[in-house]
Design a protein around this motif. Structure first.
Motif, mmCIF file in Angstrom:
data_model
loop_
_atom_site.group_PDB
_atom_site.id
_atom_site.type_symbol
_atom_site.label_atom_id
_atom_site.label_comp_id
_atom_site.label_asym_id
_atom_site.label_seq_id
_atom_site.Cartn_x
_atom_site.Cartn_y
_atom_site.Cartn_z
ATOM 1 N N PHE A 309 15.758 -5.178 4.359
ATOM 2 C CA PHE A 309 15.733 -5.235 5.821
ATOM 3 C C PHE A 309 14.686 -6.229 6.327
ATOM 4 N N PHE A 310 13.561 -6.285 5.666
ATOM 5 C CA PHE A 310 12.475 -7.114 6.174
ATOM 6 C C PHE A 310 12.767 -8.603 6.032
ATOM 7 N N ASP A 311 13.471 -8.976 4.996
ATOM 8 C CA ASP A 311 13.885 -10.367 4.830
ATOM 9 C C ASP A 311 15.074 -10.389 3.868
ATOM 10 N N PRO A 312 16.280 -10.645 4.363
ATOM 11 C CA PRO A 312 17.457 -10.653 3.484
ATOM 12 C C PRO A 312 17.353 -11.660 2.340
ATOM 13 N N ARG A 313 16.470 -12.649 2.457
ATOM 14 C CA ARG A 313 16.298 -13.606 1.368
ATOM 15 C C ARG A 313 15.650 -12.967 0.141
ATOM 16 N N HIS A 314 15.085 -11.774 0.309
ATOM 17 C CA HIS A 314 14.507 -11.063 -0.838
ATOM 18 C C HIS A 314 15.580 -10.539 -1.775
ATOM 19 N N GLY A 315 16.825 -10.549 -1.340
ATOM 20 C CA GLY A 315 17.919 -10.070 -2.170
ATOM 21 C C GLY A 315 18.275 -8.630 -1.891
ATOM 22 N N PRO A 316 19.151 -8.036 -2.715
ATOM 23 C CA PRO A 316 19.575 -6.650 -2.485
ATOM 24 C C PRO A 316 18.390 -5.687 -2.485
ATOM 25 N N SER A 317 18.473 -4.680 -1.644
ATOM 26 C CA SER A 317 17.401 -3.685 -1.578
ATOM 27 C C SER A 317 17.416 -2.809 -2.816
ATOM 28 N N ALA A 318 16.279 -2.182 -3.079
ATOM 29 C CA ALA A 318 16.149 -1.287 -4.240
ATOM 30 C C ALA A 318 16.137 0.180 -3.824
ATOM 31 N N VAL A 319 15.508 0.456 -2.668
ATOM 32 C CA VAL A 319 15.377 1.847 -2.207
ATOM 33 C C VAL A 319 15.422 1.860 -0.686
ATOM 34 N N ASP A 320 15.533 3.071 -0.127
ATOM 35 C CA ASP A 320 15.413 3.276 1.311
ATOM 36 C C ASP A 320 14.065 3.917 1.600
ATOM 37 N N VAL A 321 13.386 3.426 2.625
ATOM 38 C CA VAL A 321 12.072 3.978 2.968
ATOM 39 C C VAL A 321 12.005 4.242 4.470
ATOM 40 N N ALA A 322 11.114 5.120 4.860
ATOM 41 C CA ALA A 322 10.874 5.389 6.280
ATOM 42 C C ALA A 322 9.917 4.332 6.812
ATOM 43 N N TRP A 323 10.244 3.767 7.969
ATOM 44 C CA TRP A 323 9.438 2.701 8.547
ATOM 45 C C TRP A 323 9.614 2.719 10.054
ATOM 46 N N ALA A 324 8.582 2.357 10.766
ATOM 47 C CA ALA A 324 8.647 2.289 12.227
ATOM 48 C C ALA A 324 8.104 0.955 12.693
ATOM 49 N N PRO A 325 8.820 0.264 13.579
ATOM 50 C CA PRO A 325 8.271 -0.970 14.157
ATOM 51 C C PRO A 325 7.121 -0.635 15.089
ATOM 52 N N SER A 326 6.360 -1.620 15.446
ATOM 53 C CA SER A 326 5.216 -1.395 16.321
ATOM 54 C C SER A 326 5.669 -0.743 17.631
ATOM 55 N N GLY A 327 5.155 0.448 17.897
ATOM 56 C CA GLY A 327 5.488 1.161 19.118
ATOM 57 C C GLY A 327 6.847 1.810 19.110
ATOM 58 N N GLY A 328 7.550 1.799 17.970
ATOM 59 C CA GLY A 328 8.897 2.346 17.911
ATOM 60 C C GLY A 328 8.989 3.597 17.068
ATOM 61 N N ALA A 329 10.166 4.221 17.091
ATOM 62 C CA ALA A 329 10.396 5.447 16.329
ATOM 63 C C ALA A 329 10.662 5.114 14.861
ATOM 64 N N GLU A 330 10.361 6.063 14.013
ATOM 65 C CA GLU A 330 10.590 5.884 12.585
ATOM 66 C C GLU A 330 12.078 5.938 12.274
ATOM 67 N N ARG A 331 12.506 5.101 11.335
ATOM 68 C CA ARG A 331 13.887 5.119 10.862
ATOM 69 C C ARG A 331 13.880 4.748 9.381
ATOM 70 N N THR A 332 14.998 4.960 8.704
ATOM 71 C CA THR A 332 15.117 4.632 7.289
ATOM 72 C C THR A 332 15.723 3.246 7.139
ATOM 73 N N VAL A 333 15.052 2.400 6.369
ATOM 74 C CA VAL A 333 15.539 1.035 6.176
ATOM 75 C C VAL A 333 15.611 0.722 4.685
ATOM 76 N N PRO A 334 16.548 -0.143 4.282
ATOM 77 C CA PRO A 334 16.629 -0.567 2.876
ATOM 78 C C PRO A 334 15.618 -1.671 2.602
ATOM 79 N N VAL A 335 14.868 -1.556 1.504
ATOM 80 C CA VAL A 335 13.837 -2.555 1.207
ATOM 81 C C VAL A 335 13.891 -2.941 -0.262
#
Length: 447
Positions: A309-335
């Protein structure tokens, strides 16, 4: 000269009035018609409620007429079908097939035998809202179909975005009489020239905005294409090397093809939405490289996962983690594994930044032009949930031009005709797996 001009105008006016008068003479279609999806779709294109004749005992004509009036008066694109549980309707694809055949974006509710479910185009109502509403209706244990459907419509009509389809005609009131037809005809003739000029001006403005958005995207997409090309250049693989097998060669060839496809798609792009094909090809190519790497190392072939999620150039994600953008609600993203390690250590992930007037920003905090770029990587089923609470997510949910003009994944406005041109992911793979945003996993099962 004046006579000739008058004849040119009078001819079309008479034809228009004749057509309008003919429309006025035809009664509006009722909610009942012969059973089957085709019949249901034909009725729903002309009105908000369809009742299969075999289900009329559950929902009689008087109740169907009252619900039709309620929906029309709301002016919202809410469709309701009451169907018997017969082999004419396939449970696992019922809502998706109905949406396809009706071809109009909106909220679709189906009473199927003794089960109820609903779904919507995300631009009209978010998936979570549909799920919550369906769940609330089903858990209320209403004793009759009428109570269940009216409960759903009362809430859905208040929350749905968009407008009633023009094919529904009048939304109630005095009706469509001869005087109205004549008045409409005169207004069309008088206003035709001005409307044409406004339309041309709007088209030019939209074309200019699209060109500007495409050029903004081109910088980012070209960087992605270049990065993937460099990955291929660094790849230490020779199809003829010892140990290389057909599967490895196929992965390598697929990655090369994806690179060429991405370059060709970008060269041919004329609208921002065309960029989706580019990033989709890059995502596909990177997965092929990941598969090739696993085969060469003797490891299991990885499952197909979305890119980091953070940069698609990193390739396929390995796991899903909980993350929140600055001032935003937490959500699960692939990293990817590297960003997972950074987060575990309390560091910031390596985010993909893009240029904005305020300086370089993560793509999710940039403008709506980056929607098709992100959509090609993540797809419409995943993207809205990832971006909730971000600038780009806000654009997706609140800006009509986002979907209509820039290829955003929320689709057309409610009530717009799209035909079969909608992302089936938005309507799921069938009721058995919770498709179409249903509240309880759908109808499920076969006959």
């Amino acid at each position: 000269m004046k006579t000739a001009t008058r004849r040119v105008l009078i001819g079309p006016v008479l034809l228009l009035l004749a057509a309008l008068l003919a429309m006025a003479a035809v009664a509006a279609p009722g909610a009942y018609a012969a059973g089957g999806l085709d019949a249901a779709a034909a009725v729903l294109r002309k009105g908000p409620v369809y009742v299969d004749p075999r289900a009329s005992g559950q929902f009689p004509a008087s109740q169907a007429d009252a619900l039709t009036k309620k929906i029309k008066d709301s002016g919202k694109p809410v469709f309701v079908a009451v169907l018997p549980r017969t082999s004419d309707y396939q449970p696992r694809t019922l809502l998706q097939d109905l949406r396809t055949k009706v071809g109009i974006s909106g909220v679709y509710a189906v009473e199927f035998g003794d089960r109820f479910n609903a779904g919507a185009d995300p631009r009209v109502m978010p998936r979570s809202a549909v799920q919550n509403l369906v769940g609330a209706v089903n858990r209320s244990s209403y004793p009759t179909v009428a109570e269940r459907l009216n409960s759903f419509v009362d809430t859905a009509a208040g929350e749905a975005r968009g407008h009633a389809p023009s094919s529904w005609g009048s939304t109630g009131g005095a009706g469509f009489d001869t005087g109205t037809a004549i008045g409409i005809g005169a207004l069309i003739v008088i206003g035709g020239g001005g409307a044409y000029a406004i339309t041309r001006r709007n088209r030019r403005r939209r074309a200019e905005e699209e060109r500007a958005a495409l050029e903004e995207l081109r910088v980012v997409v070209d960087e992605d294409i270049t990065a993937f090309g460099e990955e291929l250049d660094r790849l230490d693989f020779d199809p003829g090397e010892p140990g290389a097998d057909d599967a490895m060669r196929a992965d390598y060839a697929h990655a090369l093809d994806a690179y060429e496809d991405a370059k060709s798609a970008m060269a041919a792009a004329e609208h921002p939405r065309d960029v989706q094909a580019v990033t989709r090809a890059l995502e596909d190519g990177r997965f092929s490289l990941a598969t090739l790497a696993a085969r060469r190392e003797g490891k299991p072939v990885p499952e197909r996962r979305p890119p980091c999620f953070f940069d698609p150039r990193h390739g396929p994600s390995a796991v899903d983690v909980a993350w929140a953008p600055s001032g935003g609600a937490e959500r699960t993203v692939p990293v990817c594994a590297a960003d997972k390690a950074r987060l575990d250590e309390g560091r910031e992930p390596l985010a993909r930044t893009v240029r904005t007037p305020q300086g370089d920003r993560p793509y999710w905090d940039a403008g709506p032009a980056y929607a098709p770029w992100a959509g090609g990587y993540f797809g419409s089923g995943l993207l809205p949930g990832l971006l909730v609470g971000t600038v780009l997510g806000h654009m997706m949910m609140s800006t009509p031009a986002y979907g209509a003009d820039f290829g955003g994944y929320q689709g057309a406005d409610g009530g717009d005709v799209t035909g079969a041109d909608f992302n089936p992911d938005d309507f799921g793979g069938g009721f058995g797996d919770g498709g179409f945003g249903g509240g309880d996993g759908g109808f499920g099962g076969d006959f």
